[in-house]
Write an enzyme that holds these catalytic residues in place. Sequence first.
Site, PDB file in Angstrom:
ATOM      1  N   GLY A  16       0.835  -1.214   0.000  1.00 20.64           N
ATOM      2  CA  GLY A  16       0.000   0.000   0.000  1.00 20.64           C
ATOM      3  C   GLY A  16       0.853   1.240   0.000  1.00 20.64           C
ATOM      4  O   GLY A  16       2.066   1.172   0.231  1.00 20.64           O
ATOM      5  N   ASN A  17       0.222   2.357  -0.253  1.00 17.22           N
ATOM      6  CA  ASN A  17       0.912   3.633  -0.339  1.00 17.22           C
ATOM      7  C   ASN A  17       1.529   4.020   1.007  1.00 17.22           C
ATOM      8  O   ASN A  17       1.253   3.362   2.029  1.00 17.22           O
ATOM      9  CB  ASN A  17      -0.099   4.712  -0.788  1.00 17.22           C
ATOM     10  N   GLY A  19       1.597   5.700   4.280  1.00 14.88           N
ATOM     11  CA  GLY A  19       0.499   6.154   5.148  1.00 14.88           C
ATOM     12  C   GLY A  19      -0.783   5.357   4.986  1.00 14.88           C
ATOM     13  O   GLY A  19      -1.861   5.776   5.423  1.00 14.88           O
ATOM     14  N   SER A  20      -0.708   4.183   4.339  1.00 11.00           N
ATOM     15  CA  SER A  20      -1.955   3.422   4.109  1.00 11.00           C
ATOM     16  C   SER A  20      -2.343   2.555   5.303  1.00 11.00           C
ATOM     17  O   SER A  20      -3.358   1.861   5.256  1.00 11.00           O
ATOM     18  CB  SER A  20      -1.803   2.540   2.863  1.00 11.00           C
ATOM     19  N   THR A  23       1.532  -0.482   9.123  1.00  6.98           N
ATOM     20  CA  THR A  23       2.038  -0.769  10.466  1.00  6.98           C
ATOM     21  C   THR A  23       0.883  -1.156  11.398  1.00  6.98           C
ATOM     22  O   THR A  23       0.982  -2.111  12.169  1.00  6.98           O
ATOM     23  CB  THR A  23       2.801   0.456  11.027  1.00  6.98           C
ATOM     24  N   THR A  24      -0.222  -0.428  11.305  1.00  5.37           N
ATOM     25  CA  THR A  24      -1.395  -0.734  12.146  1.00  5.37           C
ATOM     26  C   THR A  24      -1.899  -2.140  11.832  1.00  5.37           C
ATOM     27  O   THR A  24      -2.224  -2.930  12.723  1.00  5.37           O
ATOM     28  CB  THR A  24      -2.518   0.294  11.871  1.00  5.37           C
ATOM     29  N   GLU A  40       8.747  -3.330   7.735  1.00  5.51           N
ATOM     30  CA  GLU A  40       9.761  -2.767   6.847  1.00  5.51           C
ATOM     31  C   GLU A  40      11.006  -2.394   7.663  1.00  5.51           C
ATOM     32  O   GLU A  40      10.874  -1.788   8.708  1.00  5.51           O
ATOM     33  CB  GLU A  40       9.201  -1.464   6.251  1.00  5.51           C
ATOM     34  N   GLU A  92       5.785  -6.589   5.696  1.00  3.73           N
ATOM     35  CA  GLU A  92       5.406  -5.242   5.251  1.00  3.73           C
ATOM     36  C   GLU A  92       6.172  -4.964   3.960  1.00  3.73           C
ATOM     37  O   GLU A  92       7.402  -4.932   3.966  1.00  3.73           O
ATOM     38  CB  GLU A  92       5.759  -4.203   6.311  1.00  3.73           C
ATOM     39  N   ARG A  93       5.404  -4.821   2.852  1.00  4.95           N
ATOM     40  CA  ARG A  93       5.950  -4.666   1.513  1.00  4.95           C
ATOM     41  C   ARG A  93       6.815  -5.878   1.158  1.00  4.95           C
ATOM     42  O   ARG A  93       6.803  -6.896   1.884  1.00  4.95           O
ATOM     43  CB  ARG A  93       6.693  -3.336   1.395  1.00  4.95           C
TER      44      ARG A  93
HETATM   45  C1  LIG Z   1      10.067  -2.109  -0.968  1.00  7.61           C
HETATM   46  C2  LIG Z   1      10.177  -0.645  -0.759  1.00  7.61           C
HETATM   47  C3  LIG Z   1       9.711   0.028   0.358  1.00  7.61           C
HETATM   48  C4  LIG Z   1      10.021   1.383   0.134  1.00  7.61           C
HETATM   49  C5  LIG Z   1       9.789   2.521   0.891  1.00  7.61           C
HETATM   50  N1  LIG Z   1      10.197   3.710   0.367  1.00  7.61           N
HETATM   51  C6  LIG Z   1       9.997   4.923   1.179  1.00  7.61           C
HETATM   52  C7  LIG Z   1       8.536   5.295   1.292  1.00  7.61           C
HETATM   53  C8  LIG Z   1       8.414   5.827   2.706  1.00  7.61           C
HETATM   54  O1  LIG Z   1       8.700   7.224   2.711  1.00  7.61           O
HETATM   55  C9  LIG Z   1       9.524   5.136   3.483  1.00  7.61           C
HETATM   56  C10 LIG Z   1       9.022   4.018   4.371  1.00  7.61           C
HETATM   57  O2  LIG Z   1       8.177   3.166   3.682  1.00  7.61           O
HETATM   58  O3  LIG Z   1      10.419   4.600   2.501  1.00  7.61           O
HETATM   59  C11 LIG Z   1      10.821   3.810  -0.875  1.00  7.61           C
HETATM   60  O4  LIG Z   1      11.149   4.926  -1.301  1.00  7.61           O
HETATM   61  N2  LIG Z   1      11.071   2.696  -1.602  1.00  7.61           N
HETATM   62  C12 LIG Z   1      10.669   1.489  -1.117  1.00  7.61           C
HETATM   63  N3  LIG Z   1      10.767   0.246  -1.637  1.00  7.61           N
END
Ligand SMILES: Cc1cc2cn([C@H]3C[C@H](O)[C@@H](CO)O3)c(=O)nc2[nH]1
Length: 220
Positions: A16-17, A19-20, A23-24, A40, A92-93
């Site tokens: 998700g974006n 702030g989506s 974590t919650t 993450e 997470e991701r």
């Molecule tokens: C897998 C992945 C996660 C991720 C997070 N981010 C950034 C977005 C948020 O500001 C911060 C934490 O998710 O890191 C990024 O630029 N590239 C990413 N790649």
Amino acid sequence: SVTKNGPRPFTVIVEGNIGSGKTTFLNHFNQYEDVCVLAEPIEMWRNCQGHNLLGLMYQDIKKWSFTFQSYVQLTMLQHHTKQTSCPVKLMERSIYSARYCFVEKMKQDGLLPEASAAVIEKHFDWIQDYANVDVDLVVYLRTTPEVVYDRMMERNRQEEKAVSLDYLKALHQIHEDWLYHKTLFKVPAPVIVLDADLDKSLIREEYLKCEPHILVSTKA
Ligand SMILES: Cc1cc2cn([C@H]3C[C@H](O)[C@@H](CO)O3)c(=O)nc2[nH]1
């Protein structure tokens, strides 16, 4: 181990974006001992041998996007291949959103030189063939950019101060194309879409909807 076909837990990635509410969502599943929750590794990105790669990336994205995304790909590989005795792994991701969302966006915007993107893609392709990064379920926390923008500003993460609504709109569109319309890249597993615009007080209903799909092969 990173061998391709070793045993692995039922693996769920939460996408998700910014702030989506990932974590919650993860915190809700921390209550289950059968679920290995991997947030993450943002603290690793903030301190790679003393360097805050996340901060550097947001300060000068052209200069540091390759450095940051290369390290993200490594840390995601580490999460995908991390051994656990739990029957379920919740991440997470993933290495997929790294490649298909963030690297893709930086490529599209010309913030990541083609030569740099090519190297990241070679790493990604090798990992697909030789490492155990398969996943079984994707939970897509679907939001609207305006909602996550307000949440991001409220959370007030130091490195994200300059992140614009336009950036979140573009990231949203990439997530939509990948996981909702499924027109962008291969979707690595079936997708459950949750309405993550819902306020924290109401989102619990959404979590309970997908619990049965996550708590598979765990003691009832
Ligand atoms: C897998 C992945 C996660 C991720 C997070 N981010 C950034 C977005 C948020 O500001 C911060 C934490 O998710 O890191 C990024 O630029 N590239 C990413 N790649």
